[in-house]
Motif scaffolding. Structure first.
Motif, PDB file in Angstrom:
ATOM      1  N   ARG A 112      10.804 -14.385   2.423  1.00 49.35           N
ATOM      2  CA  ARG A 112      11.434 -13.727   3.581  1.00 49.35           C
ATOM      3  C   ARG A 112      10.386 -13.036   4.434  1.00 49.35           C
ATOM      4  O   ARG A 112      10.502 -12.981   5.650  1.00 49.35           O
ATOM      5  CB  ARG A 112      12.474 -12.713   3.109  1.00 49.35           C
ATOM      6  N   ALA A 125      -5.147 -15.465  -3.623  1.00 52.20           N
ATOM      7  CA  ALA A 125      -3.845 -15.704  -2.978  1.00 52.20           C
ATOM      8  C   ALA A 125      -2.897 -14.574  -3.339  1.00 52.20           C
ATOM      9  O   ALA A 125      -2.473 -14.446  -4.487  1.00 52.20           O
ATOM     10  CB  ALA A 125      -3.277 -17.043  -3.425  1.00 52.20           C
ATOM     11  N   LYS A 126      -2.554 -13.747  -2.361  1.00 47.21           N
ATOM     12  CA  LYS A 126      -1.751 -12.555  -2.609  1.00 47.21           C
ATOM     13  C   LYS A 126      -0.744 -12.370  -1.486  1.00 47.21           C
ATOM     14  O   LYS A 126      -0.955 -12.878  -0.378  1.00 47.21           O
ATOM     15  CB  LYS A 126      -2.670 -11.323  -2.692  1.00 47.21           C
ATOM     16  N   ILE A 127       0.328 -11.658  -1.802  1.00 55.73           N
ATOM     17  CA  ILE A 127       1.268 -11.295  -0.742  1.00 55.73           C
ATOM     18  C   ILE A 127       1.463  -9.785  -0.734  1.00 55.73           C
ATOM     19  O   ILE A 127       1.261  -9.098  -1.732  1.00 55.73           O
ATOM     20  CB  ILE A 127       2.626 -12.037  -0.851  1.00 55.73           C
ATOM     21  N   GLY A 128       1.844  -9.286   0.424  1.00 60.64           N
ATOM     22  CA  GLY A 128       1.924  -7.846   0.643  1.00 60.64           C
ATOM     23  C   GLY A 128       2.988  -7.182  -0.216  1.00 60.64           C
ATOM     24  O   GLY A 128       4.039  -7.773  -0.493  1.00 60.64           O
ATOM     25  N   TYR A 173       3.888 -20.483   1.590  1.00 59.24           N
ATOM     26  CA  TYR A 173       2.589 -20.642   0.940  1.00 59.24           C
ATOM     27  C   TYR A 173       2.755 -21.579  -0.250  1.00 59.24           C
ATOM     28  O   TYR A 173       3.883 -21.921  -0.635  1.00 59.24           O
ATOM     29  CB  TYR A 173       1.967 -19.291   0.531  1.00 59.24           C
ATOM     30  N   TRP A 186       0.667 -22.972  -4.103  1.00 61.66           N
ATOM     31  CA  TRP A 186      -0.452 -22.813  -5.035  1.00 61.66           C
ATOM     32  C   TRP A 186      -0.365 -23.883  -6.123  1.00 61.66           C
ATOM     33  O   TRP A 186       0.699 -24.457  -6.352  1.00 61.66           O
ATOM     34  CB  TRP A 186      -0.519 -21.405  -5.633  1.00 61.66           C
ATOM     35  N   ILE A 225      -7.148 -19.468  -6.139  1.00 59.83           N
ATOM     36  CA  ILE A 225      -5.844 -18.867  -6.430  1.00 59.83           C
ATOM     37  C   ILE A 225      -5.954 -17.367  -6.667  1.00 59.83           C
ATOM     38  O   ILE A 225      -5.014 -16.615  -6.359  1.00 59.83           O
ATOM     39  CB  ILE A 225      -5.156 -19.588  -7.615  1.00 59.83           C
TER      40      ILE A 225
END
Lengths: 300, 300
Positions: A99, A21-24, A118, A120, A18
């Motif tokens: 989005r 686990a990243k988003i931009g 995604y 988690w 985890i």
């Protein structure tokens, strides 16, 4: 030692720790909080009411006009494989549709974005610690902020617009209360950060119908109350009426039923969990293990 | 070819390509949209009104009870070095404070979180394309949603709670309009996704004071209007009055002043940019180059 046992994520078909686990930072999920999500519990090796949570998640995605390129079965497979890989027997499992990034520089058109899914999972969360919950918890009614109205953001699409809750939490924590609940702009009880709110009047339980998430645990609580022969009412619950309740409790997929013994300076049920809340709290842990609601996980 | 020229970020002291700039999926910046941010423009090699943007950003952080471990000078240095490394002469620069991860499993206490700062920059954004803006743009008033009220989320802390805007954008795009603006729950004009809204009545310009971001470009527009001898009024602007305006325009740090020629089915200023909006749009590009507002960047 399984590195995933503290938390795992599913991103783009990969199962990863985890922490990775990243988003931009330009994903609209961040810059516009443009995310629909849901959270399902895993209890003693099985999902609880998985179909109900996935139904709501799919409804959220549809309402938000998102296309994530995954069918229902794909989502369930992703969740299953992620939890199985983590080895967690009891877990708090988030499924998220964002989005995504808008590949056209400067475009403000949400239809241009690349939606994505995604998931988690972390060890099972009790939104109020179990020992505190068993004794009954304390709730502060936010004074500076009212719940974001359903005429601004749809609360039945589970979303991350928590600014009002966070304001309330700061008030609550400064006052020494465990959590907060918010009123709507008409002075009715709505919900708190991650939970619905119930009041008990004699043999009737009441919870809000408008301006709140229709929580799956809220539904479970209503069903359990009916099974116990109680009357249920989903309707506006004005604060003045709320103060007259015999008991108050909260419902959340993060731990089930939470008896409330104090709201602001008002003590309910003589400062101890009331009989209805106590019974439903026990019932919930029993229902969690009912076969009809369980989708067992096949661990590797 | 500089890999940072399409976009760069500053994270934890490192300057990295924007595609690598990500935040964790359990960061409250994602899961609670618990972020205060600001956006400053770089135009022809200099920040515009940098102090004003950083002032507002610091005020937001304070209001949100965040501690990012960086002083004003550290923030400015980070922004400067990031843009300098990118080589961009004109850029849209975001500075962001996020509540961060809560290291205590299950904790709902915002005070436990590890707040952090990051920044990113991309080529200068015009929220409406320049050629469209020069001809005047079209705006759809959202019908299904009203602006999140200031009694739920503080709009003067620039934030990512855009669910209401996104609903409005879907309506606007489906109807063939460029962008959207939202009313408040009393029927007054508020703002749109990334801009304030102005109406011109004779020699008076009017814009909302409550329920909206106090944009720096809104302030610049008010100052430019005064410099042109116009009267300014910041007050509630009811929709019925708005329809009577001689001209309408939008203000945004992403491109300055945008004349509006159509709102819903109503055409303003004979379907062409009005004289006040046209003048202020020209003035803005002139003010962007005034030394008194510029903080030049020393490129490497």
């Amino acid at each position: 030692m399984n590195i995933l046992s503290k938390g795992a994520a599913w991103m783009g078909g990969q199962i990863i720790p985890i922490a990775d686990a990243k988003i931009g930072v330009t994903d609209w999920g961040v810059t516009h909080s443009d995310i629909g999500y849901d959270v399902v519990g895993v209890w003693k090796g099985a999902f609880f009411r998985l179909d109900d949570y996935v139904d709501r998640f799919l409804a959220s995605i549809k309402t938000m006009h998102m296309t994530i390129g995954m069918e229902r079965a794909d989502i369930i497979e992703a969740l299953h494989n992620m939890v199985a890989a983590s080895g967690m027997q009891s877990s708090y499992v988030a499924m998220v549709a964002s989005r995504g990034r808008n590949p056209i520089p400067g475009s403000r058109d949400p239809r241009d974005c690349e939606n994505h899914f995604y998931a988690w999972c972390v060890p099972y969360v009790h939104i109020v610690k179990r020992d505190v919950a068993d004794q009954g918890t304390t709730v502060w009614i936010a004074k500076t902020m009212r719940r974001i109205p359903d005429t601004s953001v749809n609360p039945r699409v589970k979303n991350y617009h928590w600014g009002d809750f966070t304001s309330g939490l700061f008030e609550a924590k400064e006052k020494g209360f465990e959590t907060t609940l918010l009123l709507d702009h008409s002075g009715n009880i709505t919900e708190g950060p991650g939970f619905n709110v119930f009041a008990v009047f004699g043999d009737t339980v009441v919870t809000a119908d408008r301006g709140v998430l229709h929580g799956i645990t809220r539904r479970t609580a209503l069903e359990m109350a009916q099974a116990r022969g109680l009357n249920i009412e989903t309707r506006a619950l004005p604060l003045e009426e709320f103060w007259q309740a015999d008991e108050v409790f909260l419902t959340s997929s993060g731990g089930g039923i939470f008896p409330v013994t104090q709201v602001d300076e008002h003590h309910f049920s003589n400062g101890a969990p009331g009989p209805v809340a106590r019974q439903l709290r026990l019932d919930y842990f029993e229902w969690l293990e009912r076969d009809e609601y369980r989708t067992p996980i096949t661990y590797n």
